[in-house]
Scaffold this active site. Structure first.
Site, short mmCIF file in Angstrom:
data_model
loop_
_atom_site.label_atom_id
_atom_site.label_comp_id
_atom_site.label_asym_id
_atom_site.label_seq_id
_atom_site.Cartn_x
_atom_site.Cartn_y
_atom_site.Cartn_z
N TYR A 36 0.85 -1.19 0.00
CA TYR A 36 0.00 0.00 0.00
C TYR A 36 0.89 1.24 0.00
O TYR A 36 1.88 1.31 0.73
CB TYR A 36 -0.90 0.03 1.26
CG TYR A 36 -1.66 1.31 1.39
CD1 TYR A 36 -2.94 1.43 0.84
CD2 TYR A 36 -1.10 2.41 2.03
CE1 TYR A 36 -3.63 2.63 0.93
CE2 TYR A 36 -1.79 3.61 2.12
CZ TYR A 36 -3.05 3.71 1.57
OH TYR A 36 -3.73 4.90 1.66
N GLU A 72 -3.64 7.47 -4.02
CA GLU A 72 -3.53 6.22 -3.29
C GLU A 72 -3.31 5.07 -4.27
O GLU A 72 -4.07 4.91 -5.22
CB GLU A 72 -4.83 6.01 -2.51
CG GLU A 72 -4.79 4.83 -1.57
CD GLU A 72 -6.08 4.72 -0.79
OE1 GLU A 72 -6.05 4.89 0.43
OE2 GLU A 72 -7.13 4.46 -1.39
#
Ligand code: ADP
Ligand code: MG
Length: 390
Positions: A112, A200
């Site tokens: 991530y 993101e």
């Protein structure tokens, strides 16, 4: 402003951020044609991905592998037009109107990587975790120590050592370490230069052939900076937004639809929040947030009425205006004028406070319209509860 994954990847590619190519399609034929082009470039595995403004598509069935052109056709047929439900859509789901056909990647591990503004520190923060993939919300909640954070001082910008800190935290070595440092620097540049409020990458993946790349991309642009990015502003897809919110934005009204039954129209965001609290305390549920801005004039008030009344759940309307710069008598005239043009057949409670509040009340009382007035907010809220009970 939110954009689709395929648009986010277009922007990221412009900044040299590694990701897959792909084709966006609104018909099965276009999807098949896109897959054939990928095949001509050597792809043997494809992924069909629903393009909606919500995350969690994988779990909801909006990300499907396809091993042949025929499978791309089947997956696309099933996905186009489906109501995709994820934890970020409403319970009825979001209709899939576009799909992305992209290369299927042989994943070794999912990570991530995200950048957003940390308001408490007045700095952008880069967040990275080895626990990427579809459960990042759970990681943040249950094991926040697995999310590494690096804050970027806006006056000096991102420094090389900070990108290296992220690469260390993710456990990379050798060539992947270098790729990660480059990836972080490019992503940060993209974030900064396009005025993002969020960028993101989940998942960021390593592949069998030793590459690091973005498999997904979620970007939000700061609405207040869009005026200097005309190309990005054109990426807006109003199909993905609430129709009432789209209409409100045309009148420069800050409107957010909620699930309650008391429509409210307020000048100023803070007062609007306070008004929603008061409605709740009085036993009602706000149907919306609506800030008409500092200058409540007949046009904005009328547009506000029309938008509020299009919501079938609204059973009463509370107008709460504080006359600071704007005078209450002018607002009252605006309300009266707007109420004459719009057919309001539910209780309307108007609370005016501040400059010329008494004059405003007189205007409302003498208008011949069925308007309940109040000066104190508590009084207004009680009148709303009373109206709902009646
Ligand atoms: P969402 O975050 O909306 O669920 P993602 O694009 O992150 O959608 O996809 C969900 C999961 O599907 C990813 O974590 C990854 O495991 C898999 N996936 C997505 N794109 C690809 C791809 N191009 N190749 C292989 N697997 C993929
Ligand atoms: Mg994702």
């Amino acid at each position: 402003m939110k954009v689709h994954e395929y648009q986010a990847k277009e922007v990221l590619t412009q900044f040299g951020v590694a990701t897959q190519g792909g084709y966006v399609a609104t018909t099965v034929e276009d999807a098949v044609a896109g897959a054939k082009k990928l095949q001509a470039n050597g792809a043997s595995l494809f992924v069909v991905k629903a393009q909606i403004h919500a995350g969690g598509r994988g779990k909801g069935g909006g990300v499907k592998l396809a091993r042949s052109i025929e499978e791309v056709r089947e997956r696309s047929e099933a996905m186009l037009g489906m109501m995709l439900k994820t934890h970020q859509t409403g319970p009825e789901g979001q209709k899939v109107k576009k799909i992305l056909i992209t290369d299927g990647v042989d994943i070794v591990k999912e990570y991530y990587l995200g950048i957003t503004l940390d308001r408490s520190r007045n700095m952008n923060v880069i967040m990275a975790s080895t626990e990427g993939g579809v459960e990042i919300e759970k990681v943040a909640e249950e094991t926040p120590e697995l999310i590494h954070k690096v804050w970027i001082d806006p006056t000096i910008g991102i420094q090389g050592y900070q990108a290296r800190q992220i690469a260390f935290a993710l456990g990379f070595q050798g060539d992947l370490f270098k790729q990660c440092v480059g990836f972080v620097l490019k992503l940060y540049k993209a974030y900064e230069e396009t005025d993002c409020s969020l960028a993101e990458i989940n998942p960021l993946v390593t592949t069998k052939d030793g590459k690091l790349m973005a498999l997904d991309g979620k970007i939000n642009f700061d609405d207040n900076a869009l005026f200097r990015h005309k190309d990005l502003a054109e990426m807006r897809d109003t199909d993905e937004e609430d129709p009432l919110e789209v209409e409100a934005s045309e009148f420069h009204l800050n409107y957010i639809k909620l699930d309650g039954n008391v429509g409210c129209m307020v000048n100023g965001a803070g007062l609007a929040m306070g008004t929603m609290d008061i409605i709740k305390i009085a036993g009602g549920e706000p149907a919306n947030f609506l800030d008409v801005g500092g200058s409540a004039n007949p046009q904005t008030v009328e547009a506000g009425f029309r938008i509020i009344l299009k919501d079938p759940n609204v059973k009463a309307i509370l107008i709460n205006v504080f006359g600071g710069i704007v005078r209450c008598d002018r607002v009252a005239l605006g309300v009266v004028e707007a109420a004459k043009n719009v057919n309001i057949n539910i209780p309307l409670i108007v609370r005016l406070q501040g400059t010329n509040a008494e004059e405003g009340q007189e205007i409302l009382k003498n208008s011949g319209l069925k308007i309940e007035t109040a000066i104190l907010l508590k009084e207004a809220a009680e009148k709303v509860t009373h109206a709902l009970a009646a």
